[in-house]
Design a protein around this motif. Structure first.
Motif, PDB file in Angstrom:
ATOM      1  N   LYS A  15     -16.770   5.924  -4.286  1.00 13.45           N
ATOM      2  CA  LYS A  15     -15.765   7.461  -4.398  1.00 13.45           C
ATOM      3  C   LYS A  15     -14.895   7.530  -3.394  1.00 13.45           C
ATOM      4  N   TRP A  16     -13.634   8.076  -3.697  1.00 16.59           N
ATOM      5  CA  TRP A  16     -12.998   8.551  -2.867  1.00 16.59           C
ATOM      6  C   TRP A  16     -11.818   9.717  -3.169  1.00 16.59           C
ATOM      7  N   ASN A  17     -11.432  10.129  -2.174  1.00 15.68           N
ATOM      8  CA  ASN A  17     -10.348  11.412  -2.459  1.00 15.68           C
ATOM      9  C   ASN A  17      -9.190  11.080  -3.178  1.00 15.68           C
ATOM     10  N   VAL A  18      -8.547  11.469  -3.881  1.00 10.17           N
ATOM     11  CA  VAL A  18      -7.240  11.076  -4.541  1.00 10.17           C
ATOM     12  C   VAL A  18      -6.167  11.705  -3.543  1.00 10.17           C
ATOM     13  N   ASN A  63      -5.891   2.905 -10.703  1.00 10.95           N
ATOM     14  CA  ASN A  63      -7.098   3.424  -9.809  1.00 10.95           C
ATOM     15  C   ASN A  63      -7.297   2.641  -8.450  1.00 10.95           C
ATOM     16  N   GLU A  72      -4.603   4.008  -6.028  1.00 17.22           N
ATOM     17  CA  GLU A  72      -5.288   5.376  -5.329  1.00 17.22           C
ATOM     18  C   GLU A  72      -6.391   4.980  -4.508  1.00 17.22           C
ATOM     19  N   TYR A  73      -7.286   3.921  -4.680  1.00 20.98           N
ATOM     20  CA  TYR A  73      -8.340   3.883  -3.698  1.00 20.98           C
ATOM     21  C   TYR A  73      -7.675   3.208  -2.344  1.00 20.98           C
ATOM     22  N   SER A 100      -4.732   3.567  -1.128  1.00 22.78           N
ATOM     23  CA  SER A 100      -3.797   4.606  -0.769  1.00 22.78           C
ATOM     24  C   SER A 100      -4.620   5.456   0.091  1.00 22.78           C
ATOM     25  N   SER A 101      -5.904   5.756  -0.556  1.00 25.32           N
ATOM     26  CA  SER A 101      -6.873   6.618   0.112  1.00 25.32           C
ATOM     27  C   SER A 101      -7.228   6.154   1.611  1.00 25.32           C
TER      28      SER A 101
END
Length: 818
Positions: A197-200, A385, A388-389, A391-392
């Motif tokens: 899990k991660w924050n967008v 997906n 985004e991962y 990038s976070s």
């Protein structure tokens, strides 16, 4: 695929120990090739702190260290590491500790109280290599400042963590990631799957870099975003470095490490460009002829355009307005690589079609983790997906601000539903199955399915490129059911040993015959290179059988003769100092033949006969005092064949073969009741090919049709004669261009009643002017054996036979009695 057990258990944690987990994966088709602890076994090594480090009084390279190991008293340890200094925390082997052996199979190293140059040492400060954690032994291993003094180093560094090395089959591309392995383990064991899990990332500005995809057959989806204000010198978190190292990856820099981490965890290769080094818009296209690109590994490649048929020879590229900046799906270029001064980056994640990547990296003589995944298939629905991962993680570790994701969906693979019949699965696997069992398997695997009576219609997930036909689903059922759970049921039919065919010679007996003549057997690939095939056979290129997916360039076509492999074997032996070589091989060759129909063991349009071929090179016998040394010739090898094929009898007739010397080659004919049958060739290698293979002398080659020389027929016994045989010699003068075989054939055709054998035993060619014979004549002497099984032969009977033989050769071969 290599990973640590602790990393896997973060996403799926079944109630199995390490060994049971490895066994469960192996039984489900994920073969655990290797399983071991992070570090080898050692004892009594704890975290300690160096309080002081003084110069040794009698050694320039040694220091006397005062160490706090949590025992309540200071230890004095002599250390030669250049980085030994006060204040650092290090691993300390206490007295009585056992260190791993220095070499495989050695004994553990015991730490004792000792003296080094007269100073007592009460332990040992350890490097990473001494703990089995790598090859670094330039200094002692430095630990974080917050490491607790006195704690066991194995527990602190989690050195009992297991490393799994999975041997994946090419169809299991979905398991080239931790999440893929975790999905499989969840399906196998029933344990819950916990995805990362991660924050967008929040979008802080609207900038996008324009990307033009020119070739949809190269790139099916391209996603990217701009991130500004990153710190490339930020430290990669220790937990990420640890996971990378235990997965076989070394830490390079934060941006590179994070990209590699996402690839290993999610299965999606990504790439990070220094956007300030990009010149204008980005274009995704096939390479153009003559373009040059310096890669991240330092290699500079010159790219090729399409061939004469319009087929692309090289990889696709990601290019800016100045030219290529990366090989698509394979490796980035050095021009736009991130460095310690990078501030702004462009992060891309793409779906490259497997057909556009397969085999491309091989032309450049390297392979990459990215190409390994893309050519097998990467989940096209997971591209954004993973972007985004990544990038976070970059924003969390390196800081900066992110722009919006630019996602272009162009050409995604069409997934079709696959139907599996329950009755078919039961027949193939051999176990009783129910709809409930099969439905549970598909549910655990995460397959969307619906039942149609006793059949299942399954829509494969986007990450399962290997599910295409009914047998693929049957394999999944068998894997999840458990191969070890399929019962061992003996065959119902009784086994019966078949009697050997009396009229056929076994292939093993034939191999033994050649071995007794001094020939060594070799086994070569059924593939060869195009140039050798054309040179040795003289066939047109359109008649050559090309391999669709050759394992290497030198194995691009199917062989139609055994000689190519044998000549390569000869060359390899000569390069290693062998001077006398005898080789043979029995195997199949492959030729186009429109008359061949499809049937069991045969492919329509292709003939696949078995041949036995061989060669002889060097002296005719091993060097010895009793024989003069000479080079092996045609007649030596012909004699070897006569002994190996006995009791079959063959004759040779001069013939022309593209691979053989025009004046020293012959076809081999087998004598049969109905006449003669062509069975092969024998002769010296063609001088042109001798030069091509760079051979000092020409070997003598032979090749025979294996099926024909195995057919012996049934033996015909006869009673031993009570009467003696008689021998007579017949010396004949013929022209030098008349072969001995033509004389033998003429005498055999006369079919004299008492003749048993006729053998040539002498040949005489006169010197000029020294004989009654002309210069273009020769004398051949034959020994005729006669036998009458009913009575003793009389001189009139013998004379009549000899006269008839002489008359036959006089008429057919213009021979005269010498």
């Amino acid at each position: 695929m290599q990973f640590s057990e602790s990393w896997l258990r973060q996403y799926v944690n079944p109630s199995l120990d390490s060994d049971a987990l490895g066994h469960a994966m192996t039984m489900a088709g994920l073969e655990v090739e290797e399983q071991h602890s992070v570090a080898p076994v050692f004892t009594k090594i704890v975290i300690a702190q160096i309080l002081s480090a003084e110069q040794h009084p009698d050694a320039d390279r040694l220091r006397v260290c005062k160490v706090d190991a949590g025992t309540g008293q200071e230890l004095q340890i002599v250390c030669g590491a250049p980085n030994a200094r006060a204040g650092i925390k290090i691993p300390c082997a206490m007295v009585g500790a056992e260190l791993p052996p220095a070499e495989v199979g050695g004994k553990p190293f015991m730490i004792k109280v000792g003296k080094l140059r007269g100073v007592e040492s009460q332990g040992m400060l350890c490097s990473g290599r001494e703990l089995g954690l790598g090859d670094d032994h330039e200094g002692i291993l430095e630990l974080p400042a917050d490491a607790p003094i006195g704690k066991d180093i194995r527990e602190y560094l989690d050195l009992d963590d297991q490393i799994f090395v999975i041997k994946l089959t090419p169809n299991k591309a979905d398991c080239l990631s931790l999440m893929g392995i975790a999905r499989e383990v969840s399906a196998i064991t029933g344990a819950a799957l916990c995805a990362p899990k991660w924050n967008v990332p929040a979008v802080s500005f609207d900038e996008k870099r324009k990307v033009i995809v020119e070739n949809k057959e190269l790139c099916g989806r391209f996603s990217g975003r701009v991130i500004r204000g990153v710190n490339p010198q930020a430290k990669t978190p220790d937990w990420i470095v640890q996971r990378l190292v235990r997965a076989g990856q070394r830490s390079i820099s934060a941006l590179v490490d994070l990209s590699n981490y996402v690839m290993l965890e999610m299965g999606q290769p990504t790439h990070v460009f220094d956007i300030d080094k990009l010149n204008g818009d980005i274009t995704v296209r096939w390479a153009k002829a003559g373009e040059i690109l310096e890669l991240l590994n330092g290699q500079t490649v010159t790219l090729q355009g399409p061939d004469s048929a319009g087929k692309m020879q090289d990889a696709g590229v990601v290019a800016d307005q100045s030219g290529p900046v990366a090989l698509a799906g394979i490796m980035g270029g050095n021009h736009c690589a991130v460095s310690d001064v990078t501030k702004n980056i462009y992060v891309e994640a793409a779906y490259w079609l497997p057909s556009a990547i397969q085999g491309r990296a091989r032309r450049f003589n390297f392979s990459t983790d990215a190409a390994h995944r893309f050519e097998r298939g990467v989940d096209p629905q997971n591209t954004v997906n993973c972007l985004e991962y990544l990038s976070s993680l970059i924003l969390e570790v390196c800081g900066g601000q992110a722009g919006p994701v630019d996602d272009q969906v162009l050409n995604l693979p069409e997934r079709k539903a696959v139907k599996m019949r329950l009755a078919r699965a039961q027949k193939v696997i051999g176990i009783p199955l129910t709809n409930t069992i099969v439905g549970d398997v598909f549910q655990r695997l995460g397959f969307d399915f619906k039942q149609d009576s006793d059949a299942f219609v399954v829509m494969p997930p986007s990450y399962r490129f290997d599910i295409e036909i009914e047998e693929d689903l049957i394999e999944e059922v068998a894997r999840m059911y458990g191969f070890e759970n399929i019962p061992d049921i003996p065959p119902v039919a009784s086994l019966k040993m078949s009697a050997k065919a009396e009229a056929k010679r076994g292939i093993h007996l034939l191999r033994q015959r050649f071995a007794l003549q001094g020939y060594q057997e070799v086994v070569n690939f059924g593939f060869t290179d195009l140039e050798s095939e054309k040179r040795l056979t003289g066939v047109a290129q359109e008649d050559v059988i090309a391999v669709l997916n050759p394992i290497a360039s030198q194995y691009g076509v199917m062989r139609s003769t055994l000689w190519g492999g044998l000549l390569n074997n000869l060359k390899a032996n000569l390069n290693r100092g062998s001077g006398r070589v005898r080789l043979f091989e029995a195997g199949r060759v492959f030729m186009r033949d429109s008359s061949v129909q499809e049937e069991p063991g045969k492919v329509a349009g292709f003939n696949q006969p078995q041949k036995v071929g061989g060669l002889a090179y060097g002296s005719f016998v091993p060097e010895q005092w009793a024989s003069a040394n000479r080079v092996v010739d045609f007649f030596d090898v012909k004699g070897d064949l006569e002994r190996a094929l006995d009791p079959l009898q063959f004759v040779t007739e001069a013939g022309q073969h593209p691979a053989l010397h025009p004046g020293r080659s012959a076809q081999i004919f087998l004598k049969t009741i109905s006449g003669k049958t062509v069975v092969g060739w024998i002769g010296e290698l063609h001088p042109g090919l001798q030069q091509s293979y760079e051979l000092p002398q020409a070997p003598v080659l032979f090749e025979l049709d294996l099926d024909l020389i195995r057919d012996l027929g049934l033996p015909q016994p006869e009673e031993l004669s009570k009467f003696p045989a008689v021998q007579r010699d017949l010396a004949l003068v013929v022209k030098q261009n008349v072969s001995a075989q033509s004389l033998l054939d003429a005498m055999a055709a006369s079919k004299q009643k008492f003749v048993r054998t006729i053998e040539l035993f002498d040949e005489f060619k006169p010197k000029s002017g020294s004989s009654s014979m002309a210069d273009d004549e020769k004398s051949l002497a034959f020994r005729v054996t006669l036998l009458n099984t009913q009575e003793t032969l009389q001189d009139p009977q013998i004379d009549a036979v000899m006269a008839a033989l002489l008359d036959a050769v006089e008429k057919k071969c213009a021979a005269r009695l010498r």
